[in-house]
Design an enzyme around this catalytic site. Structure first.
Site, PDB file in Angstrom:
ATOM      1  N   ASN A 187      -4.117   9.709   4.158  1.00 39.14           N
ATOM      2  CA  ASN A 187      -3.694   8.939   5.428  1.00 39.14           C
ATOM      3  C   ASN A 187      -4.159   9.412   6.658  1.00 39.14           C
ATOM      4  O   ASN A 187      -4.880  10.745   6.658  1.00 39.14           O
ATOM      5  CB  ASN A 187      -2.202   8.739   5.521  1.00 39.14           C
ATOM      6  CG  ASN A 187      -1.308   8.142   4.271  1.00 39.14           C
ATOM      7  OD1 ASN A 187      -1.872   7.135   4.147  1.00 39.14           O
ATOM      8  ND2 ASN A 187      -0.371   8.512   3.951  1.00 39.14           N
ATOM      9  N   CYS A 222      -3.084   3.426  -3.033  1.00 36.66           N
ATOM     10  CA  CYS A 222      -3.416   2.420  -1.807  1.00 36.66           C
ATOM     11  C   CYS A 222      -3.876   1.134  -2.559  1.00 36.66           C
ATOM     12  O   CYS A 222      -4.956   1.019  -3.199  1.00 36.66           O
ATOM     13  CB  CYS A 222      -4.458   3.267  -0.872  1.00 36.66           C
ATOM     14  SG  CYS A 222      -4.755   2.331   0.257  1.00 36.66           S
ATOM     15  N   GLY A 223      -3.292   0.264  -2.413  1.00 37.57           N
ATOM     16  CA  GLY A 223      -3.557  -1.205  -2.860  1.00 37.57           C
ATOM     17  C   GLY A 223      -4.756  -1.942  -2.229  1.00 37.57           C
ATOM     18  O   GLY A 223      -5.731  -2.356  -2.950  1.00 37.57           O
ATOM     19  N   ASN A 256       3.008   5.245  -5.017  1.00 35.97           N
ATOM     20  CA  ASN A 256       3.769   5.595  -3.970  1.00 35.97           C
ATOM     21  C   ASN A 256       4.990   5.041  -3.278  1.00 35.97           C
ATOM     22  O   ASN A 256       5.294   3.962  -4.147  1.00 35.97           O
ATOM     23  CB  ASN A 256       2.691   5.323  -2.787  1.00 35.97           C
ATOM     24  CG  ASN A 256       2.309   3.924  -2.739  1.00 35.97           C
ATOM     25  OD1 ASN A 256       2.505   3.294  -3.662  1.00 35.97           O
ATOM     26  ND2 ASN A 256       1.491   3.717  -1.510  1.00 35.97           N
ATOM     27  N   GLU A 288       3.680   2.141   7.667  1.00 35.24           N
ATOM     28  CA  GLU A 288       3.188   2.963   6.462  1.00 35.24           C
ATOM     29  C   GLU A 288       3.490   4.440   6.748  1.00 35.24           C
ATOM     30  O   GLU A 288       3.226   4.896   7.778  1.00 35.24           O
ATOM     31  CB  GLU A 288       1.802   3.014   6.273  1.00 35.24           C
ATOM     32  CG  GLU A 288       1.179   1.357   5.650  1.00 35.24           C
ATOM     33  CD  GLU A 288      -0.039   1.479   5.260  1.00 35.24           C
ATOM     34  OE1 GLU A 288      -0.583   2.668   4.742  1.00 35.24           O
ATOM     35  OE2 GLU A 288      -0.674   0.633   5.265  1.00 35.24           O
ATOM     36  N   ARG A 289       4.059   5.354   5.594  1.00 33.83           N
ATOM     37  CA  ARG A 289       3.922   6.813   5.685  1.00 33.83           C
ATOM     38  C   ARG A 289       2.784   7.327   6.163  1.00 33.83           C
ATOM     39  O   ARG A 289       1.653   6.617   5.536  1.00 33.83           O
ATOM     40  CB  ARG A 289       4.628   7.226   4.302  1.00 33.83           C
ATOM     41  CG  ARG A 289       4.631   8.723   3.966  1.00 33.83           C
ATOM     42  CD  ARG A 289       5.049   8.974   2.640  1.00 33.83           C
ATOM     43  NE  ARG A 289       4.006   8.421   1.647  1.00 33.83           N
ATOM     44  CZ  ARG A 289       4.221   8.903   0.382  1.00 33.83           C
ATOM     45  NH1 ARG A 289       4.942   9.590   0.210  1.00 33.83           N
ATOM     46  NH2 ARG A 289       3.056   8.666  -0.390  1.00 33.83           N
ATOM     47  N   CYS A 308      -0.426  -3.684   4.106  1.00 33.65           N
ATOM     48  CA  CYS A 308      -0.333  -2.700   3.188  1.00 33.65           C
ATOM     49  C   CYS A 308      -0.170  -3.281   1.745  1.00 33.65           C
ATOM     50  O   CYS A 308       0.628  -4.100   1.557  1.00 33.65           O
ATOM     51  CB  CYS A 308       0.930  -1.519   3.427  1.00 33.65           C
ATOM     52  SG  CYS A 308       1.320  -0.564   1.984  1.00 33.65           S
ATOM     53  N   GLY A 309      -1.103  -2.831   0.793  1.00 32.81           N
ATOM     54  CA  GLY A 309      -1.441  -3.825  -0.293  1.00 32.81           C
ATOM     55  C   GLY A 309      -0.099  -3.398  -1.550  1.00 32.81           C
ATOM     56  O   GLY A 309       0.500  -4.201  -1.939  1.00 32.81           O
TER      57      GLY A 309
HETATM   58  N1  LIG Z   1       0.462   4.983   3.640  1.00 35.84           N
HETATM   59  C1  LIG Z   1       0.663   4.818   2.240  1.00 35.84           C
HETATM   60  C2  LIG Z   1      -0.630   4.911   1.376  1.00 35.84           C
HETATM   61  C3  LIG Z   1      -1.535   3.829   1.442  1.00 35.84           C
HETATM   62  C4  LIG Z   1      -1.149   2.514   0.989  1.00 35.84           C
HETATM   63  C5  LIG Z   1      -1.874   1.397   1.561  1.00 35.84           C
HETATM   64  N2  LIG Z   1      -2.274   1.039   2.803  1.00 35.84           N
HETATM   65  C6  LIG Z   1      -1.799   0.216   0.711  1.00 35.84           C
HETATM   66  O1  LIG Z   1      -2.599  -0.810   0.816  1.00 35.84           O
HETATM   67  O2  LIG Z   1      -1.259   0.248  -0.402  1.00 35.84           O
HETATM   68  C7  LIG Z   1       1.641   6.068   1.719  1.00 35.84           C
HETATM   69  O3  LIG Z   1       1.678   7.114   2.127  1.00 35.84           O
HETATM   70  O4  LIG Z   1       2.160   5.841   0.622  1.00 35.84           O
END
Ligand SMILES: N[C@@H](CCC[C@H](N)C(=O)O)C(=O)O
Length: 319
Positions: free
Chosen positions: A68, A77-78, A166, A218-219, A227-228
């Site tokens: 991140n 990360c989707g 996640n 997003e974390r 965020c996927g």
């Molecule tokens: N910030 C998320 C990780 C990234 C997720 C991503 N952008 C997605 O598309 O899934 C985390 O810390 O879990």
């Protein structure tokens, strides 16, 4: 040392993608976390939501690591895995392929373009769980936490906790309040008092059957264009709440565009197919010496792809 990278995005959730399939680049975890913090900085550097590493794997065709923007390493990360899949499929000349993540193995495939000239990939997310140590504090009895209040976060919203590797909490709302989302996202990610490892926090709105809108704090990043894994979580929840049906594709709109999600249920196990763009923006080179990035240069721009993606977004605004 010169390191090539690709700036790419999935629904404008953007990443710096580094191909290390030949394992020639040897960076420690501390260096990678430091790189993520520096290179993702939108004021002084390339700017991105995270960095993605394409690596060799002993259990799958390739391995993904993601960092991140704050340097933390999430499990999954989707949107990122679709971008990484594009590079991996190109390199390995194989479709579909399996990609190893921190907690799982995911099948990814190149599919028909979701809009004209928008390169599109599907990720089959199968390690979906409503039970996770990440939710121990809100559900000490280890029961699924579905559509319930979290008093430490809000007195009127209801949340569902779901892990795609996640951790996510998702709330169905009538109106999207970004400021509130930001406030709740920050609260969910301080001190480990509600979530030991923090959580991604999303609001979703029902638009019409098979069509929802999702926005996520997003974390490790903050509010992103999309965020996927969160969109997958929201589409799954829309089925659980009987707004949509399992086994039917759902259009998931977001600030950065649109993906399609296909939530499936078989006995007590769930999966979501996440289909969307993997757009290359430009290729570049980092000049790296003595622990410091000396120079960053663009070597190739993908104007046609950027234009095709913009056309797709414009068509949504007009319809
Ligand atoms: N910030 C998320 C990780 C990234 C997720 C991503 N952008 C997605 O598309 O899934 C985390 O810390 O879990």
């Amino acid at each position: 040392m010169k390191i090539n990278f690709v700036k790419c995005h999935g629904s404008e959730n953007d990443f710096i993608l580094i191909n290390n399939l030949d394992a020639s680049l040897n960076l420690s975890d501390t260096e990678l976390a430091h790189w993520a913090k520096c290179l993702c900085n939108r004021t002084y550097s390339i700017g991105a939501d995270g960095i993605l590493l394409l690596l060799p794997s002993t259990t799958a065709d390739a391995r993904m690591r993601i960092f991140n923007a704050d340097g933390s390493e999430p499990e999954m990360c989707g949107n990122g895995i679709r971008c990484l899949a594009r590079l991996a499929i190109q390199q390995l000349k194989k479709n579909p392929i399996q990609i190893e993540t921190k907690t799982s193995r995911i099948q990814v495939s190149q599919e028909n373009d979701i809009a004209q000239n928008v390169f599109s990939f599907n990720a089959r997310l199968q390690n979906v769980s409503f039970i996770s140590d990440d939710f121990n504090l809100i559900s000490p009895n280890k029961q699924p936490f579905i559509n319930k209040p979290i008093s430490l976060l809000s007195s009127d919203l209801r949340f569902t906790a779901v892990s795609f590797g996640n951790p996510h909490i998702v709330s169905l709302v009538n109106h999207i309040d970004k400021n509130l989302l930001e406030q709740l996202g920050k609260m969910a990610n301080i001190n480990g008092t509600i979530f030991p490892n923090g959580a991604n926090v999303s609001f979703f709105r029902f638009i019409s059957p098979q069509s929802i809108y999702v926005i996520t704090y997003e974390r490790g990043v903050g509010i992103t264009y999309a965020c996927g894994t969160a969109m997958s979580a929201a589409s799954l929840l829309s089925c659980i709440l009987n707004l949509n049906q399992f086994g039917t594709w759902i259009h998931v709109f977001n600030e950065g565009g649109m993906v399609k999600c296909l939530p499936n249920q078989s006995n007590e196990s769930y999966s979501v197919d996440l289909l969307g763009n993997a757009t290359f923006v430009y290729e570049g080179t980092l000049d790296y010496a003595n622990g410091v990035v000396k120079e960053i240069s663009k070597t190739k721009e993908f104007y046609d792809e950027i234009a095709a993606y913009e056309r797709m977004k414009k068509s949504f605004r007009e319809s």
